[in-house]
Design a protein around this motif. Sequence first.
Motif, PDB file in Angstrom:
ATOM      1  N   LEU A  14       3.523 -29.734 -43.385  1.00  0.00           N
ATOM      2  CA  LEU A  14       3.043 -30.114 -42.053  1.00  0.00           C
ATOM      3  C   LEU A  14       2.556 -31.556 -42.045  1.00  0.00           C
ATOM      4  CD1 LEU A  14       1.123 -26.856 -41.070  1.00  0.00           C
ATOM      5  CD2 LEU A  14       3.438 -27.535 -40.407  1.00  0.00           C
ATOM      6  N   ASP A  15       1.915 -31.974 -43.119  1.00  0.00           N
ATOM      7  CA  ASP A  15       1.445 -33.356 -43.224  1.00  0.00           C
ATOM      8  C   ASP A  15       2.609 -34.344 -43.236  1.00  0.00           C
ATOM      9  OD1 ASP A  15      -1.154 -32.436 -43.265  1.00  0.00           O
ATOM     10  OD2 ASP A  15      -1.387 -32.651 -45.447  1.00  0.00           O
ATOM     11  N   ILE A  16       3.706 -33.948 -43.845  1.00  0.00           N
ATOM     12  CA  ILE A  16       4.903 -34.801 -43.871  1.00  0.00           C
ATOM     13  C   ILE A  16       5.438 -34.984 -42.453  1.00  0.00           C
ATOM     14  CG2 ILE A  16       7.335 -34.853 -44.589  1.00  0.00           C
ATOM     15  CD1 ILE A  16       6.369 -33.627 -47.273  1.00  0.00           C
ATOM     16  N   ILE A  17       5.472 -33.911 -41.680  1.00  0.00           N
ATOM     17  CA  ILE A  17       5.919 -34.001 -40.285  1.00  0.00           C
ATOM     18  C   ILE A  17       5.051 -35.007 -39.535  1.00  0.00           C
ATOM     19  CG2 ILE A  17       6.176 -32.762 -38.096  1.00  0.00           C
ATOM     20  CD1 ILE A  17       6.578 -30.180 -39.843  1.00  0.00           C
ATOM     21  N   TYR A  20       5.610 -38.721 -40.681  1.00  0.00           N
ATOM     22  CA  TYR A  20       6.814 -39.309 -40.081  1.00  0.00           C
ATOM     23  C   TYR A  20       6.593 -39.617 -38.605  1.00  0.00           C
ATOM     24  CZ  TYR A  20       9.858 -38.405 -44.125  1.00  0.00           C
ATOM     25  OH  TYR A  20      10.450 -38.416 -45.357  1.00  0.00           O
ATOM     26  N   TYR A  21       5.966 -38.720 -37.901  1.00  0.00           N
ATOM     27  CA  TYR A  21       5.698 -38.938 -36.473  1.00  0.00           C
ATOM     28  C   TYR A  21       4.814 -40.171 -36.277  1.00  0.00           C
ATOM     29  CZ  TYR A  21       4.060 -38.267 -31.731  1.00  0.00           C
ATOM     30  OH  TYR A  21       3.755 -38.475 -30.407  1.00  0.00           O
ATOM     31  N   GLN A  22       3.767 -40.283 -37.066  1.00  0.00           N
ATOM     32  CA  GLN A  22       2.859 -41.425 -36.931  1.00  0.00           C
ATOM     33  C   GLN A  22       3.531 -42.738 -37.308  1.00  0.00           C
ATOM     34  OE1 GLN A  22      -0.426 -39.975 -39.318  1.00  0.00           O
ATOM     35  NE2 GLN A  22      -1.538 -39.310 -37.477  1.00  0.00           N
ATOM     36  N   ARG A  23       4.497 -42.688 -38.209  1.00  0.00           N
ATOM     37  CA  ARG A  23       5.260 -43.891 -38.569  1.00  0.00           C
ATOM     38  C   ARG A  23       6.362 -44.197 -37.564  1.00  0.00           C
ATOM     39  NH1 ARG A  23       7.509 -43.602 -44.449  1.00  0.00           N
ATOM     40  NH2 ARG A  23       8.922 -44.983 -43.366  1.00  0.00           N
ATOM     41  N   GLU A  24       6.486 -43.348 -36.568  1.00  0.00           N
ATOM     42  CA  GLU A  24       7.519 -43.455 -35.532  1.00  0.00           C
ATOM     43  C   GLU A  24       8.924 -43.266 -36.089  1.00  0.00           C
ATOM     44  OE1 GLU A  24       6.883 -46.982 -33.177  1.00  0.00           O
ATOM     45  OE2 GLU A  24       4.804 -46.411 -32.754  1.00  0.00           O
ATOM     46  N   ASP A  25       9.022 -42.515 -37.183  1.00  0.00           N
ATOM     47  CA  ASP A  25      10.309 -42.097 -37.739  1.00  0.00           C
ATOM     48  C   ASP A  25      10.609 -40.709 -37.166  1.00  0.00           C
ATOM     49  OD1 ASP A  25      10.750 -44.350 -39.283  1.00  0.00           O
ATOM     50  OD2 ASP A  25       9.736 -43.525 -41.050  1.00  0.00           O
ATOM     51  N   TYR A  26      10.961 -40.683 -35.890  1.00  0.00           N
ATOM     52  CA  TYR A  26      11.064 -39.414 -35.172  1.00  0.00           C
ATOM     53  C   TYR A  26      12.190 -38.535 -35.678  1.00  0.00           C
ATOM     54  CZ  TYR A  26       7.899 -42.023 -32.247  1.00  0.00           C
ATOM     55  OH  TYR A  26       6.835 -42.770 -31.813  1.00  0.00           O
ATOM     56  N   ASP A  27      13.299 -39.133 -36.078  1.00  0.00           N
ATOM     57  CA  ASP A  27      14.396 -38.323 -36.617  1.00  0.00           C
ATOM     58  C   ASP A  27      13.955 -37.595 -37.894  1.00  0.00           C
ATOM     59  OD1 ASP A  27      16.124 -39.056 -34.593  1.00  0.00           O
ATOM     60  OD2 ASP A  27      16.951 -40.750 -35.710  1.00  0.00           O
ATOM     61  N   PHE A  28      13.215 -38.298 -38.756  1.00  0.00           N
ATOM     62  CA  PHE A  28      12.718 -37.672 -39.980  1.00  0.00           C
ATOM     63  C   PHE A  28      11.670 -36.604 -39.662  1.00  0.00           C
ATOM     64  CE2 PHE A  28      14.280 -41.661 -41.951  1.00  0.00           C
ATOM     65  CZ  PHE A  28      15.148 -41.094 -42.866  1.00  0.00           C
TER      66      PHE A  28
END
Length: 192
Positions: A14-17, A20-28
Amino acid sequence: VRFPQNDHALQAQLDIILAYYQREDYDFAINAAEQFLKLNPGSPLGAYATYMVGRSETARFKSLFEKQVPRDFADYDQRVLSAALQAYREVVRRYPDSEWANDARNRLNEIVGHTARHEVKTAQYYFDRGAFVGAANRAQALLVGFPDSEYATAALQILYNSYRAQGLLAQAERVRALLTEADPTHALATQN
């Protein structure tokens, strides 16, 4: 992952999700959330993963410029938001008591509002250019897809006007009856 059902492993996924979201890597973020759901199909934490799919899908198409200068979602191609809409619906349907359900419901309603408004704007655009069949089709799409939308009355008005412009007076009168039922104070409702 050696022990994917371990509480620490679940939290790490869940932390990985979120990372990625916070880094704006939405596809990841979307891929990580889908991987979580695949590895943990019955987990109540699936509510968060599904919710983050919706958040990532919504954020995916926003550019840096649009974050600085807000734009109306109704101006976007609404197909882009369909995946977010589906994710939020899934959270509300499958996890109605989760801590994410209320926010998902609010975001779902917001997207529905933008999508319905887009349909009305598009229908009006077609009507203004004399494409009455196209205007009627877009108005009907709104009424079928989002019947409880605040824009349903506007869609009925466009549908009524489109039918009248095509000389389809019987259909126009049926629409006027629906409009009168939906909004007894509407100008068409008070006409004889």
